[in-house]
Design a protein around this motif. Structure first.
Motif, PDB file in Angstrom:
ATOM      1  N   ILE A 188       0.952   4.400  -2.741  1.00 56.34           N
ATOM      2  CA  ILE A 188       0.746   5.794  -2.339  1.00 56.34           C
ATOM      3  C   ILE A 188       1.912   6.665  -2.771  1.00 56.34           C
ATOM      4  O   ILE A 188       1.721   7.763  -3.320  1.00 56.34           O
ATOM      5  CB  ILE A 188       0.540   5.874  -0.814  1.00 56.34           C
TER       6      ILE A 188
ATOM      7  N   VAL B  26      -7.396   4.489  -7.377  1.00 58.44           N
ATOM      8  CA  VAL B  26      -6.989   5.896  -7.485  1.00 58.44           C
ATOM      9  C   VAL B  26      -5.694   6.005  -8.280  1.00 58.44           C
ATOM     10  O   VAL B  26      -5.545   6.876  -9.148  1.00 58.44           O
ATOM     11  CB  VAL B  26      -6.814   6.511  -6.082  1.00 58.44           C
ATOM     12  N   LEU B  27      -4.749   5.114  -8.017  1.00 56.46           N
ATOM     13  CA  LEU B  27      -3.481   5.131  -8.739  1.00 56.46           C
ATOM     14  C   LEU B  27      -3.683   4.843 -10.223  1.00 56.46           C
ATOM     15  O   LEU B  27      -3.065   5.477 -11.080  1.00 56.46           O
ATOM     16  CB  LEU B  27      -2.530   4.105  -8.130  1.00 56.46           C
TER      17      LEU B  27
ATOM     18  N   LEU C  70      -3.920  10.149   1.073  1.00 54.36           N
ATOM     19  CA  LEU C  70      -4.094   8.698   1.117  1.00 54.36           C
ATOM     20  C   LEU C  70      -3.210   8.060   2.182  1.00 54.36           C
ATOM     21  O   LEU C  70      -3.536   6.986   2.710  1.00 54.36           O
ATOM     22  CB  LEU C  70      -3.753   8.086  -0.255  1.00 54.36           C
ATOM     23  N   TYR C  71      -2.108   8.724   2.489  1.00 51.72           N
ATOM     24  CA  TYR C  71      -1.146   8.184   3.453  1.00 51.72           C
ATOM     25  C   TYR C  71      -1.670   8.249   4.887  1.00 51.72           C
ATOM     26  O   TYR C  71      -1.464   7.319   5.684  1.00 51.72           O
ATOM     27  CB  TYR C  71       0.161   8.964   3.334  1.00 51.72           C
TER      28      TYR C  71
ATOM     29  N   PRO D 201      -9.669   4.636   7.266  1.00 56.35           N
ATOM     30  CA  PRO D 201     -10.348   4.853   5.986  1.00 56.35           C
ATOM     31  C   PRO D 201     -11.804   4.417   6.018  1.00 56.35           C
ATOM     32  O   PRO D 201     -12.147   3.363   6.557  1.00 56.35           O
ATOM     33  CB  PRO D 201      -9.534   3.982   5.016  1.00 56.35           C
TER      34      PRO D 201
ATOM     35  N   SER E 105      -1.432  12.108  -2.582  1.00 54.89           N
ATOM     36  CA  SER E 105      -0.656  11.017  -1.995  1.00 54.89           C
ATOM     37  C   SER E 105      -0.615  11.142  -0.475  1.00 54.89           C
ATOM     38  O   SER E 105      -0.801  10.150   0.250  1.00 54.89           O
ATOM     39  CB  SER E 105       0.765  11.028  -2.565  1.00 54.89           C
TER      40      SER E 105
ATOM     41  N   VAL F 263      -6.857   2.435  -3.020  1.00 54.05           N
ATOM     42  CA  VAL F 263      -5.660   3.170  -3.432  1.00 54.05           C
ATOM     43  C   VAL F 263      -5.227   2.737  -4.829  1.00 54.05           C
ATOM     44  O   VAL F 263      -4.801   3.559  -5.647  1.00 54.05           O
ATOM     45  CB  VAL F 263      -4.525   2.958  -2.414  1.00 54.05           C
TER      46      VAL F 263
ATOM     47  N   THR G  51       0.830  -1.206   0.000  1.00 54.56           N
ATOM     48  CA  THR G  51       0.000   0.000   0.000  1.00 54.56           C
ATOM     49  C   THR G  51       0.859   1.249   0.000  1.00 54.56           C
ATOM     50  O   THR G  51       0.566   2.224  -0.714  1.00 54.56           O
ATOM     51  CB  THR G  51      -0.936   0.003   1.224  1.00 54.56           C
TER      52      THR G  51
ATOM     53  N   TYR H 166      -8.958  -1.032   1.541  1.00 52.54           N
ATOM     54  CA  TYR H 166      -8.329   0.278   1.314  1.00 52.54           C
ATOM     55  C   TYR H 166      -7.192   0.154   0.319  1.00 52.54           C
ATOM     56  O   TYR H 166      -6.944   1.077  -0.470  1.00 52.54           O
ATOM     57  CB  TYR H 166      -7.807   0.846   2.637  1.00 52.54           C
ATOM     58  N   HIS H 167      -6.488  -0.964   0.332  1.00 49.59           N
ATOM     59  CA  HIS H 167      -5.441  -1.205  -0.659  1.00 49.59           C
ATOM     60  C   HIS H 167      -6.024  -1.171  -2.068  1.00 49.59           C
ATOM     61  O   HIS H 167      -5.443  -0.569  -2.983  1.00 49.59           O
ATOM     62  CB  HIS H 167      -4.779  -2.556  -0.391  1.00 49.59           C
TER      63      HIS H 167
END
Length: 324
Positions: free
Chosen positions: A40, A166-167, A224-225, A147, A221, A163, A36, A159-160
């Protein structure tokens, strides 16, 4: 391989999303946490590469945008009850505005002078975070909520995947931006600012856009972190954070989207994996040696490993004699 991605702009995001849809097969806990983090930080690497790899502007303000994203999302969610996804977008937008405002006074600077000037912003941001009182938690930092999506709490695997999606979207946008009018303008600016102005390009506007895009990606980023670590403090504004972003771009490959991915895997994933496999005592030394070797033997970055080498005369016109 890179030619395949270049000819099919939708393929790279699809491949990455498909790979990380398999996240439930990854062991939970620390291993999934590393994966993850790599995703991010790849997002921040994208932003830095747009600024440094495409326009040749070296900025050390990445930690400022990253910290604004993390603090902004946490503050909006904790103190004002803003939903997490909306708070992430607002925090990234704030980072974008700050990025453009920071760029205005330093646009005429180049190379090391620009890097030093933006370094001053990092120092200022650390003091602002420390003096934020109850809003930011001061020097002690503050907790960040876990999250959630549409009111439902997300587990580490969910959540992974979030992300990863989103990536994938960010990768698609970055790929299209690099092939757009602005992307070609960035490359012209990187080659020669004087020549780009002679071609009728507005160099000042291009620099502002590059700073804004970098700030948005890096701020997102950071947003998300925060839910991953559940705690943030002024160390997010540390200069080493900015250095790590620049290292990702240089090691991965300047001006390469795949280089941004590989750079994040190397700079973030490699040290974490060395620690996971019990090499924590030698982690810094092994990581440093690996980085030196990568820069010595791959000056164009890790992305150059994916490029298909052309045979001599491969581009020669039909009937032309290949020199021996």
């Amino acid at each position: 391989m890179t030619r395949i991605f270049d000819s099919r702009p939708w393929l790279a995001p699809l491949v990455f999303i498909a790979l990380f849809v398999l996240a439930p097969l990854i062991p939970g806990g620390y291993v999934l946490y590393i994966f993850t983090l790599v995703l991010i930080y790849t997002l921040a690497s994208f932003g830095t590469n747009i600024l440094t790899g495409y326009t040749n502007l070296i900025s050390m303000a990445g930690a400022v945008f990253f910290g604004i994203g993390a603090y902004g999302s946490a503050i909006l969610t904790t103190h004002f009850g803003v939903p997490l996804v909306l708070s992430m977008l607002i925090a990234a937008a704030i980072a974008t505005v700050v990025g453009v405002l920071l760029a205005l006074p330093v646009l005429r600077l180049e190379e090391v002078f620009l890097a030093i000037a933006t370094l001053g912003f990092v120092m200022i941001s650390v003091e602002i975070a420390k003096s934020g009182g109850e809003l930011t938690g001061g020097e002690n930092g503050m907790g960040a909520p876990g999250p959630t999506l549409l009111g439902f709490a997300l587990g580490e695997r969910a959540y992974h995947l979030f992300v990863a999606v989103v990536l994938g979207a960010a990768l698609w946008v970055a790929r299209n931006l690099s092939q757009s009018h602005f992307g070609r303008g960035f490359l012209a600016l990187k080659g020669s600012e004087t020549a780009s102005r002679a071609l009728g390009l507005n160099a000042t506007r291009l620099k502002l856009i590059a700073f804004g895009v970098c700030a948005f990606y890096t701020g997102l980023s950071g947003a998300l972190y925060a839910p991953v670590v559940r705690f943030i403090d002024p160390s997010l504004f540390n200069i080493m954070v900015s250095i790590s972003f620049v290292s990702m771009v240089i090691v991965g490959g300047l001006g390469s989207i795949m280089g941004s991915v590989l750079g994040a895997v190397f700079v973030i994933g490699a040290p974490q994996l060395l620690t996971y496999f019990g090499f924590d005592q030698f982690q810094r030394a092994l990581y440093g040696v690996a980085m030196i070797l990568a820069l010595m033997f791959l000056p164009d970055g890790l992305a150059s490993l994916l490029k298909r080498r052309k045979l001599p005369g491969a581009d020669a016109p039909a009937g032309a004699e290949v020199p021996r």
